[in-house]
Scaffold this motif. Structure first.
Motif, PDB file in Angstrom:
ATOM      1  N   THR A  89      14.185  -3.034   5.153  1.00 27.10           N
ATOM      2  CA  THR A  89      13.742  -2.144   6.230  1.00 27.10           C
ATOM      3  C   THR A  89      13.289  -0.807   5.680  1.00 27.10           C
ATOM      4  N   TYR A  90      14.012  -0.275   4.696  1.00 30.49           N
ATOM      5  CA  TYR A  90      13.637   1.015   4.109  1.00 30.49           C
ATOM      6  C   TYR A  90      12.250   0.944   3.475  1.00 30.49           C
ATOM      7  N   PHE A  91      12.006  -0.079   2.678  1.00 34.80           N
ATOM      8  CA  PHE A  91      10.704  -0.177   2.008  1.00 34.80           C
ATOM      9  C   PHE A  91       9.592  -0.495   3.001  1.00 34.80           C
ATOM     10  N   ARG A  92       9.904  -1.207   4.070  1.00 31.81           N
ATOM     11  CA  ARG A  92       8.892  -1.411   5.109  1.00 31.81           C
ATOM     12  C   ARG A  92       8.528  -0.085   5.775  1.00 31.81           C
ATOM     13  N   GLY A 111      10.032   1.034  -9.405  1.00 35.39           N
ATOM     14  CA  GLY A 111       9.254   0.339 -10.416  1.00 35.39           C
ATOM     15  C   GLY A 111       9.464  -1.159 -10.384  1.00 35.39           C
ATOM     16  N   ALA A 112      10.688  -1.591 -10.095  1.00 40.89           N
ATOM     17  CA  ALA A 112      10.957  -3.023  -9.988  1.00 40.89           C
ATOM     18  C   ALA A 112      10.230  -3.631  -8.795  1.00 40.89           C
ATOM     19  N   VAL A 113      10.155  -2.887  -7.684  1.00 46.09           N
ATOM     20  CA  VAL A 113       9.408  -3.365  -6.511  1.00 46.09           C
ATOM     21  C   VAL A 113       7.922  -3.478  -6.845  1.00 46.09           C
ATOM     22  N   MET A 114       7.408  -2.487  -7.577  1.00 48.57           N
ATOM     23  CA  MET A 114       6.004  -2.525  -7.985  1.00 48.57           C
ATOM     24  C   MET A 114       5.734  -3.735  -8.887  1.00 48.57           C
ATOM     25  N   LYS A 115       6.629  -4.012  -9.813  1.00 48.79           N
ATOM     26  CA  LYS A 115       6.461  -5.165 -10.701  1.00 48.79           C
ATOM     27  C   LYS A 115       6.522  -6.473  -9.909  1.00 48.79           C
ATOM     28  N   TRP A 116       7.391  -6.526  -8.922  1.00 48.91           N
ATOM     29  CA  TRP A 116       7.505  -7.742  -8.111  1.00 48.91           C
ATOM     30  C   TRP A 116       6.218  -7.993  -7.320  1.00 48.91           C
ATOM     31  N   VAL A 117       5.617  -6.932  -6.799  1.00 47.31           N
ATOM     32  CA  VAL A 117       4.353  -7.086  -6.064  1.00 47.31           C
ATOM     33  C   VAL A 117       3.246  -7.550  -7.007  1.00 47.31           C
ATOM     34  N   ALA A 155      -4.141   3.183 -13.312  1.00 49.63           N
ATOM     35  CA  ALA A 155      -4.775   2.162 -14.144  1.00 49.63           C
ATOM     36  C   ALA A 155      -5.105   0.988 -13.234  1.00 49.63           C
ATOM     37  N   VAL A 156      -6.386   0.702 -13.055  1.00 47.68           N
ATOM     38  CA  VAL A 156      -6.857  -0.269 -12.066  1.00 47.68           C
ATOM     39  C   VAL A 156      -7.545  -1.432 -12.775  1.00 47.68           C
ATOM     40  N   ASP A 157      -7.248  -2.635 -12.319  1.00 48.28           N
ATOM     41  CA  ASP A 157      -7.896  -3.834 -12.840  1.00 48.28           C
ATOM     42  C   ASP A 157      -9.318  -3.917 -12.287  1.00 48.28           C
ATOM     43  N   LEU A 158     -10.298  -4.042 -13.170  1.00 50.67           N
ATOM     44  CA  LEU A 158     -11.697  -4.060 -12.738  1.00 50.67           C
ATOM     45  C   LEU A 158     -12.117  -5.404 -12.163  1.00 50.67           C
ATOM     46  N   ALA A 159     -11.311  -6.449 -12.346  1.00 50.86           N
ATOM     47  CA  ALA A 159     -11.662  -7.750 -11.796  1.00 50.86           C
ATOM     48  C   ALA A 159     -11.268  -7.884 -10.335  1.00 50.86           C
ATOM     49  N   SER A 160     -10.114  -7.338  -9.953  1.00 52.32           N
ATOM     50  CA  SER A 160      -9.611  -7.498  -8.590  1.00 52.32           C
ATOM     51  C   SER A 160      -9.409  -6.190  -7.848  1.00 52.32           C
ATOM     52  N   GLY A 161      -9.419  -5.054  -8.552  1.00 52.37           N
ATOM     53  CA  GLY A 161      -9.130  -3.776  -7.910  1.00 52.37           C
ATOM     54  C   GLY A 161      -7.654  -3.491  -7.749  1.00 52.37           C
ATOM     55  N   ALA A 162      -6.780  -4.337  -8.334  1.00 48.96           N
ATOM     56  CA  ALA A 162      -5.336  -4.142  -8.209  1.00 48.96           C
ATOM     57  C   ALA A 162      -4.893  -2.947  -9.039  1.00 48.96           C
ATOM     58  N   LEU A 163      -3.904  -2.246  -8.534  1.00 47.24           N
ATOM     59  CA  LEU A 163      -3.358  -1.072  -9.206  1.00 47.24           C
ATOM     60  C   LEU A 163      -2.253  -1.531 -10.149  1.00 47.24           C
ATOM     61  N   LEU A 164      -2.530  -1.529 -11.452  1.00 48.13           N
ATOM     62  CA  LEU A 164      -1.591  -2.057 -12.446  1.00 48.13           C
ATOM     63  C   LEU A 164      -0.473  -1.084 -12.760  1.00 48.13           C
ATOM     64  N   ARG A 189       7.603   8.264  -4.310  1.00 45.18           N
ATOM     65  CA  ARG A 189       6.646   8.105  -3.218  1.00 45.18           C
ATOM     66  C   ARG A 189       5.366   7.417  -3.690  1.00 45.18           C
ATOM     67  N   VAL A 190       4.883   7.792  -4.876  1.00 46.13           N
ATOM     68  CA  VAL A 190       3.624   7.240  -5.368  1.00 46.13           C
ATOM     69  C   VAL A 190       3.778   5.766  -5.705  1.00 46.13           C
ATOM     70  N   LEU A 191       4.922   5.362  -6.251  1.00 44.66           N
ATOM     71  CA  LEU A 191       5.132   3.956  -6.599  1.00 44.66           C
ATOM     72  C   LEU A 191       5.136   3.061  -5.359  1.00 44.66           C
ATOM     73  N   VAL A 192       5.809   3.504  -4.298  1.00 46.90           N
ATOM     74  CA  VAL A 192       5.815   2.709  -3.067  1.00 46.90           C
ATOM     75  C   VAL A 192       4.421   2.679  -2.454  1.00 46.90           C
ATOM     76  N   GLN A 193       3.694   3.784  -2.548  1.00 44.70           N
ATOM     77  CA  GLN A 193       2.321   3.817  -2.046  1.00 44.70           C
ATOM     78  C   GLN A 193       1.440   2.836  -2.811  1.00 44.70           C
ATOM     79  N   ALA A 194       1.634   2.770  -4.131  1.00 47.57           N
ATOM     80  CA  ALA A 194       0.848   1.833  -4.938  1.00 47.57           C
ATOM     81  C   ALA A 194       1.215   0.383  -4.619  1.00 47.57           C
ATOM     82  N   ALA A 195       2.507   0.105  -4.389  1.00 45.22           N
ATOM     83  CA  ALA A 195       2.918  -1.249  -4.017  1.00 45.22           C
ATOM     84  C   ALA A 195       2.306  -1.649  -2.681  1.00 45.22           C
ATOM     85  N   ALA A 196       2.274  -0.728  -1.719  1.00 46.37           N
ATOM     86  CA  ALA A 196       1.648  -1.024  -0.428  1.00 46.37           C
ATOM     87  C   ALA A 196       0.151  -1.256  -0.582  1.00 46.37           C
ATOM     88  N   PHE A 197      -0.486  -0.509  -1.466  1.00 42.34           N
ATOM     89  CA  PHE A 197      -1.918  -0.717  -1.730  1.00 42.34           C
ATOM     90  C   PHE A 197      -2.173  -2.116  -2.261  1.00 42.34           C
TER      91      PHE A 197
END
Length: 539
Positions: free
Chosen positions: A68-71, A128-134, A238-247, A378-386
């Motif tokens: 719920t918190y991360f949502r 960071g672990a949430v970002m890696k999981w995404v 750092a963005v992947d140029l093939a998919s636009g994913a935020l690495l 804040r930035v890591l959760v924002q990147a995971a949502a992106f």
């Protein structure tokens, strides 16, 4: 039909209300799809396993669930809410958001103080672990290949004011320091204008080596994108140029140069790229702010091809710098090739898109937390949502709840504006057509004008010719303003007019009513009868 009055609706509230009698609304389609994806990947179970170390297993009042918190944090990205108070208010106010978070109407949603305390409780590496999981989910769907990567940085305004600066050595405030300088020059009790004039003449008056903000010592004085000088942080992507994913995303001091800050971001992106394939990152694209001999040598040692445009520096002297000369010349040859132009175009599109979604529409251009760790949380959760938004866009064509689904057709409407009979005659003569009375009658006031725009766009004060389309009752209503205001609706039926001949309106035809201005704020009906738009070339 009688008019409803507020007085008639006044009644005493019931003490008990059955849950079946409560009026509910269907959940938002986007959040339902988002929950479907998260539940399919066992989001809550994974997050609870990561955050279990922060809680005791059997004692204490149960907290809000980590899922719920991360949502709620992702809600700020998807809805464009910039603060935790705004997230808490939105969660309590919206039925669809309650359903997304898993709260019934009789349950109290988390308060902003609970959200703030949970943020302080979870460490940075948890985000960071949430970002890696995404990113792991993206790799499972064929995204985040990470062979070609672009790196760029932007500034985020800190939650600190330039008016609160103090000297690092003495702790004197800025105003007191100016008064000391004025007293040294013989000015007693100077006015604010005199202090401002004295301060204007000084050079290098806002150096990070001399000044700091006691409320947020991690923030640095820097020049923002709009030219203003503020306390800020530096966020590097750092963005992947093939998919636009935020690495990878890092938060660093704003006064740190690009040629120094890139190493931390590149290391984090390389770690994620190794999860996709053993070779890792093969090529890196950056702008000219990252160009230096040391950077190119470092990339060559990592066996990474560089595509970094070279700024104008004039003739360079390479005495004792043979390795830098070799790397600079090799990079220069690659930049001049066609592949470099394609990669730079992708960099400008995908990397800037991540900035726009995370910080502009994601409402995080200004931070409301203090400290590097809180900003990075804040930035890591924002990147995971992106990244989750990218996954949803691939699966369902919908990346944000307020965005237009990919592949959705923008309606093409044709409106009619008056034009002169001489223009119609000249156009008819060019086409070699003969004039007829009915044709002249049609051309005297109607001319098709094609316009293409989304349904929810609105032009409040149209100039000479403006359109304001809205969607209602399964059709389209088009308001056109010039000398008259024409309201068109889509009807497949057959209509006739008393003065005009009967005509068949196609299934996508229009029925119009002509109205004339009543005053500056409204319009009155000019003719109550229905008229047919002449011609059969309707869209």
């Amino acid at each position: 039909m009688g008019m409803g009055r507020k007085k008639d609706r006044e009644k005493q509230q019931d003490l008990w209300v059955a849950s079946g009698e409560i009026v509910t609304t269907p959940g938002h389609v986007f959040y339902e799809r988002l929950n479907t994806v998260l539940n399919a990947e066992k989001f809550d179970q994974r997050i609870e396993a990561i955050c279990r170390k922060y809680y005791k297993s059997s004692s204490g009042r149960p907290s809000i669930t980590p899922g719920t918190y991360f949502r709620m944090q992702m809600l700020g990205y998807f809805e464009g809410i910039d603060s935790e108070r705004g997230n808490a208010w939105r969660a309590a106010d919206s039925f669809s958001t309650r359903k997304f978070l898993g709260y019934d109407l009789i349950e109290q949603t988390p308060d902003h103080s609970t959200v703030s305390r949970t943020r302080r409780l979870y460490a940075v590496h948890t985000r960071g672990a949430v970002m890696k999981w995404v990113l792991k989910i993206l790799r499972k769907h064929g995204m985040a290949d990470a062979q070609s990567v672009c790196i760029d940085a932007t500034t985020l305004a800190a939650n600190a004011s330039m008016k609160s600066l103090v000297r690092r050595d003495t702790g004197v405030s800025y105003d007191d320091y100016l008064r000391q300088l004025a007293a040294a020059e013989g000015l007693e009790n100077p006015a604010k204008e005199q202090l401002a004039r004295l301060d204007r003449k000084r050079k290098k008056k806002a150096s990070n080596d001399d000044w700091t903000n006691p409320n947020d010592p991690s923030a640095r004085i820097t020049k923002m994108k709009d030219g203003r000088t503020k306390l800020a942080y530096k966020a590097e992507h750092a963005v992947d140029l093939a998919s636009g994913a935020l690495l990878a995303v890092t938060v660093q001091p704003a006064d740190r140069g690009d040629t120094t800050s890139y190493t931390e971001t590149l290391d984090a992106a390389q770690h994620e790229a190794m999860e996709s394939h053993p070779s890792g990152i093969e090529e890196v694209v950056m702008d000219k702010g990252y160009h230096s001999g040391a950077v190119l040598v470092n990339l060559a040692e990592r066996e990474i091809r560089s595509y970094v445009p070279e700024p104008e520096r004039g003739n360079r002297h390479w005495a004792g710098k043979a390795e830098q000369q070799r790397c600079v010349y090799a990079n220069r040859r690659r930049v001049r090739a066609e592949r470099s132009k394609r990669l730079q175009k992708l960099r400008g599109e995908l990397c800037e898109r991540s900035f726009a979604h995370c910080y502009e529409t994601g409402a995080m251009r200004r931070l409301y937390v203090r400290g590097t760790d809180n900003a990075l949380k804040r930035v890591l959760v924002q990147a995971a949502a992106f990244n989750i938004g990218l996954l949803l866009r691939k699966l369902s064509g919908w990346g944000k709840p307020r965005g237009k689904p990919r592949g959705g057709k923008t309606p093409q409407l044709r409106c009619y504006a008056p034009y002169s009979r001489s223009q119609a005659r000249s156009e008819r003569l060019e086409a070699g057509q003969r004039a007829s009375p009915s044709k002249l009658a049609e051309e005297s006031w109607l001319r098709p004008v094609r316009s293409r725009f989304p349904i929810d766009w609105f032009l409040p004060r149209p100039a000479r010719l403006g359109v304001a389309p809205t969607q209602s009752n399964g059709g389209f209503r088009l308001d056109l303003v010039r000398r008259h205001r024409i309201r068109c609706s889509r009807y497949p039926e057959r209509y006739s007019d008393e003065d005009e001949s009967t005509a068949d309106v196609p299934a996508d035809g229009r029925r119009v009513n002509i109205v004339r201005p009543l005053n500056t704020s409204g319009y009155s009906l000019l003719e109550s009868r229905e008229v047919i738009l002449p011609g059969t070339g309707l869209i």
